[in-house]
Design an enzyme around this catalytic site. Structure first.
Site, PDB file in Angstrom:
ATOM      1  N   HIS A 184      -9.425  -9.899  -1.796  1.00 36.49           N
ATOM      2  CA  HIS A 184      -8.579  -9.301  -2.830  1.00 36.49           C
ATOM      3  C   HIS A 184      -7.155  -9.830  -2.011  1.00 36.49           C
ATOM      4  O   HIS A 184      -7.344  -9.829  -1.078  1.00 36.49           O
ATOM      5  CB  HIS A 184      -8.102  -7.530  -2.058  1.00 36.49           C
ATOM      6  N   HIS A 228       1.156 -12.199  -5.790  1.00 37.13           N
ATOM      7  CA  HIS A 228       1.393 -10.339  -6.562  1.00 37.13           C
ATOM      8  C   HIS A 228       2.465  -9.363  -6.730  1.00 37.13           C
ATOM      9  O   HIS A 228       1.603  -8.844  -7.850  1.00 37.13           O
ATOM     10  CB  HIS A 228       0.854  -9.928  -4.694  1.00 37.13           C
TER      11      HIS A 228
END
Length: 326
Positions: A27, A69
């Site tokens: 991630h 992100h």
């Protein structure tokens, strides 16, 4: 009788060997140790044994794809110091307002909250010179590492805020497909999944943009305002059936799979499997577990109780070690 028993044992062992092991999805690279989405973080996740490495994709002013992100910059870069006058009326700095060359002058730091405090205080505390990477930077890095080490570590890009990008005049999904096709990655047989929170965009990728790549529908909560999608609908049997028409799996939030107070399953994994969908939940963080839950208990719950097909994690090494012991 002995032959029958021997045949049964061979069949059982064969099934065990052929069963697909769960995926370990890095991630944002290895943000448990280094600033998220940087090339250094990607390299560490690769070395720790990730099966796939995630790239969150945002567009720049000159229509390049960077790995970030958020559509905003100030939480992970020093943009306020370098370009103090470039914020919008809401006080935020948007990647879309900067060219790639400008973004490359920024320094990436550990994620901070609105007050400038580290979101995860025990993580990276250094002052290293980390930069924003492009999608193609990460593709090249991972492909070259695969070539040199004889591995097949895959890509797991997410198309961020496609409706917002479109309102700003940028078709980010088309940009993503262009890059995938340039690198021969729009292929269901390649080690790549493309994920998106916006179900209308997932459908558009498959039906309008002709995507052949494997797709994952991310599942949020409606009050997060992540996209125009009604996630309550996608949690139903009918919603999962609709997803299965265009995607290969779902990426739910872990609390949607299990009641964290009772540690009992909600049944959502089984529902998704019944619809023929893989389940890759997010995010296992050993430094952000519920009270009284150990990392071993959390991973046992995910892989043994819920039987997920993979998991997103900030700590690739921890998950790889757990699966290697099982």
């Amino acid at each position: 009788m002995k032959l029958c028993i021997l045949g049964l044992l061979i069949m059982i062992l064969s099934n065990q060997v052929s069963a697909t092991p769960p995926l370990v999805i890095a991630h944002r690279g290895a943000p448990g140790y280094l600033p998220e989405h940087t090339l250094e973080s990607v390299t560490l996740a690769y070395a720790q044994g990730a099966d796939y490495i995630e790239q969150d994709l945002v567009a720049t002013k000159d229509s390049k794809l960077i790995v970030l992100h958020d559509i905003h910059l100030e939480t992970v870069t020093n943009v306020e110091q370098i370009f103090p006058t470039r914020k919008r009326k809401d006080g935020r700095y948007y990647a879309l307002d900067f060219t790639l060359a400008e973004l490359k002058t920024l320094r990436v730091h550990e994620r901070q909250d609105a007050e400038g405090n580290q979101v995860f205080p025990l993580r990276y505390r250094g002052d290293g010179s980390f930069q924003i990477a492009t999608f193609e930077d990460q593709i090249e890095l991972i492909q070259q590492l695969n070539r040199q080490f004889g591995k097949t570590t895959g890509f797991y890009p997410e198309i961020k805020s496609p409706a917002w990008h479109l309102e700003q005049g940028i078709d980010i999904s088309q940009l993503v497909m262009n890059v995938l096709r340039k690198h021969n990655l729009d292929d269901a047989n390649k080690n790549i999944y493309v994920q998106c929170f916006d179900f209308a965009e997932t459908q558009r990728l498959r039906n309008e943009l002709g995507a052949k790549v494997k797709l994952i529908q991310l599942i949020a909560e409606n009050d997060w305002l992540e996209s125009p999608t009604d996630y309550d609908v996608l949690k139903t049997t009918q919603g999962l059936e609709a997803i299965a028409k265009v995607a290969q799996g779902i990426g739910p939030w872990i609390p949607q799979l299990v009641d964290l107070k009772t540690m009992q399953s909600t049944g959502y994994v089984a529902q998704a499997h019944n619809a023929g969908l893989k389940v890759h939940p997010y995010t296992f963080r050993k430094d952000a577990l519920p009270d009284d839950v150990t990392k071993q208990q959390a991973l046992q719950m995910l892989f043994k109780q819920l039987k997920v097909d993979g998991v997103f994690t900030d700590f690739t090494d921890t998950v790889v070690d757990f699966l290697g012991d099982k």
